[in-house]
Design a protein around this motif. Structure first.
Motif, PDB file in Angstrom:
ATOM      1  N   GLU A  78       0.828   8.669  -6.720  1.00 13.44           N
ATOM      2  CA  GLU A  78       0.972  10.354  -6.150  1.00 13.44           C
ATOM      3  C   GLU A  78       2.165  10.749  -7.416  1.00 13.44           C
ATOM      4  O   GLU A  78       1.754  11.899  -7.707  1.00 13.44           O
ATOM      5  CB  GLU A  78       1.640  10.234  -4.840  1.00 13.44           C
ATOM      6  N   TRP A  85      -9.231   6.257  -6.756  1.00 10.89           N
ATOM      7  CA  TRP A  85      -8.282   7.160  -7.187  1.00 10.89           C
ATOM      8  C   TRP A  85      -8.895   8.044  -8.496  1.00 10.89           C
ATOM      9  O   TRP A  85      -9.768   7.241  -9.232  1.00 10.89           O
ATOM     10  CB  TRP A  85      -6.859   6.727  -7.636  1.00 10.89           C
ATOM     11  N   TRP A  94       0.826  -1.211   0.067  1.00 13.27           N
ATOM     12  CA  TRP A  94       0.016   0.117   0.006  1.00 13.27           C
ATOM     13  C   TRP A  94       0.941   1.281   0.044  1.00 13.27           C
ATOM     14  O   TRP A  94       0.554   2.351  -0.630  1.00 13.27           O
ATOM     15  CB  TRP A  94      -0.821   0.120   1.123  1.00 13.27           C
ATOM     16  N   SER A 125       0.783   3.889  -3.013  1.00 16.34           N
ATOM     17  CA  SER A 125       0.322   5.278  -2.981  1.00 16.34           C
ATOM     18  C   SER A 125       1.367   6.289  -3.240  1.00 16.34           C
ATOM     19  O   SER A 125       0.948   7.246  -3.971  1.00 16.34           O
ATOM     20  CB  SER A 125      -0.017   5.394  -1.326  1.00 16.34           C
TER      21      SER A 125
END
Length: 405
Positions: free
Chosen positions: A343, A359, A335, A339
């Protein structure tokens, strides 16, 4: 006087003879073109038909085990040859499960050197012409006319899809149930045991869409479902005026897509592997993965970047998987890395609840332009065509929007 008159008649006779000669020559040429080449045209057509027949493999010479047909394949009426096919041979029952270009037996026989870790063995690999089957795949014994939509979303004839092991393997997840001569689909899935309809409403609620309808008043019309199982998610979206393209490989669960197609749900047999999926960029407003067991971090996030290519500006990716909620060390690591990857791709979390995260992709190039130099994944080259897909390898890069978008 008589002599002068004869001279005048001779003067008129010469043009008449010339005219007659010209007419005769014209008739000879016309008749010759009408009668002479006629046989040549027929012979040429016959020869051309024979070439066509041989080139596409309609001839059974030396290939009798594939299929036989007593009737001529090229239809013939009154001596004229019509190149339209009259009949095709039928493959024998051994090939009732044959899927052209996705035949794993062919891969083993030809000893293709494929990287199994990249799922290359689930991608298309077409045989050489001499190994192709130019015959019709026969239906299973006892095949029935399929049940029509919308009933087919919930039930199909068992005899049409003689694979019931999934019903036993996934019985606790409500994928499908054998009920007499039918296979019934309660609408469940690995992540939504209580029904796809409730799960879809849950996703819409997470995004604050009106009346918990994922269609969002017409703003979401196309969905891409990765690792779809028997495609119940896509089947239940149709009532919301959303068309989903469901994707799954012919893996240990065998041909799950066969169930989807028998139900009347749009589906595609394939995999996120090494080649781009056969859709142009910006094809979908929403992508979905529910326990699809895909390693999104491999090869610098190349598979997630392929989804990014397919999503339109402002598109969503709904991810329901243990990595989104589990607290064990491995899931937490995945995770954290995932992430960080999204990003850098300029995706933002639109909603996160329970076992699902959604997302959203940026609307413009602004975020891409503000990234630090050398940030990975990089932007794709300016000469890269994001709409070129057939046989094109994936690339670990972000597809920026063109100036006209």
């Amino acid at each position: 006087m008589m002599r002068g008159r004869d001279g005048g008649e001779k003067k008129h006779l010469v043009p008449s003879l010339c005219l007659a000669v010209l007419v005769l020559v014209f008739l000879v040429l016309y008749c010759g073109s009408f009668f002479g080449p006629q046989g040549q045209h027929a012979n040429s057509a016959l020869e051309y038909g024979g070439k066509i027949k041989r080139s596409i493999g309609w001839s059974n010479d030396g290939n009798e085990e594939v299929g036989k047909s007593e009737e001529p394949i090229i239809s013939q009426e009154d001596g004229d040859y019509n190149l339209a096919p009259k009949s095709f041979p039928v493959c024998d029952d051994r090939h009732s499960e044959l899927i052209p270009c996705l035949d794993r037996n062919l891969i083993y026989q030809t000893r293709l050197k494929l990287d199994l870790s990249l799922m290359e063995h689930y991608e298309r690999h077409c045989p050489q012409p001499e190994r192709r089957y130019n015959c019709l795949i026969p239906p299973p014994p006892g095949y029935k006319v399929p049940i029509k939509w919308p009933r087919s979303r919930d039930e199909v004839w068992q005899v049409n899809i003689p694979h019931t092991h999934l019903a036993h393997e996934k019985s606790d997840q409500n994928w499908m149930v054998v009920n007499g001569d039918k296979i019934v689909f309660p609408g469940g899935g690995t992540h939504f045991h209580y029904g796809a309809d409730k799960y879809i409403a849950h996703l819409a609620n997470m995004l604050n869409f009106k009346n918990n309808i994922l269609n969002n008043e017409g703003n979401i019309r196309t969905v891409f479902d990765v690792g779809c199982g028997v495609a119940s998610f896509g089947g239940y979206l149709l009532s919301s005026d959303i068309i989903a393209m469901s994707l799954a490989p012919n893996d240990v669960h065998q041909n799950q897509i066969q169930f989807a197609l028998e139900r009347g749900i749009p589906a595609y047999l394939g995999v996120l592997g090494t080649k781009r999926l056969p859709y142009p960029s910006r094809s979908f407003e929403f992508a979905h993965c529910s326990r699809c067991r895909i390693d999104w971090l491999q090869r610098d996030g190349i598979l997630l970047l392929e989804l990014d290519r397919l999503l339109r500006p402002g598109g969503y990716f709904a991810y329901s998987s243990p990595e989104a909620y589990a607290q064990d060390e491995e899931d937490l690591r995945i995770w954290k890395e995932m992430s960080a990857l999204v990003e850098r791709m300029c995706w933002k979390i639109a909603a996160k609840r329970n076992q699902t995260v959604i997302w959203v992709k940026p609307l413009t190039n602004d975020c891409y332009m503000k990234r630090e130099p050398g940030t990975r994944p990089p932007l794709c080259r300016s000469d890269d065509n994001p709409d070129a897909v057939w046989g094109v390898p994936m690339e670990a890069c972000i597809t920026p929007y063109s100036e006209r978008e």
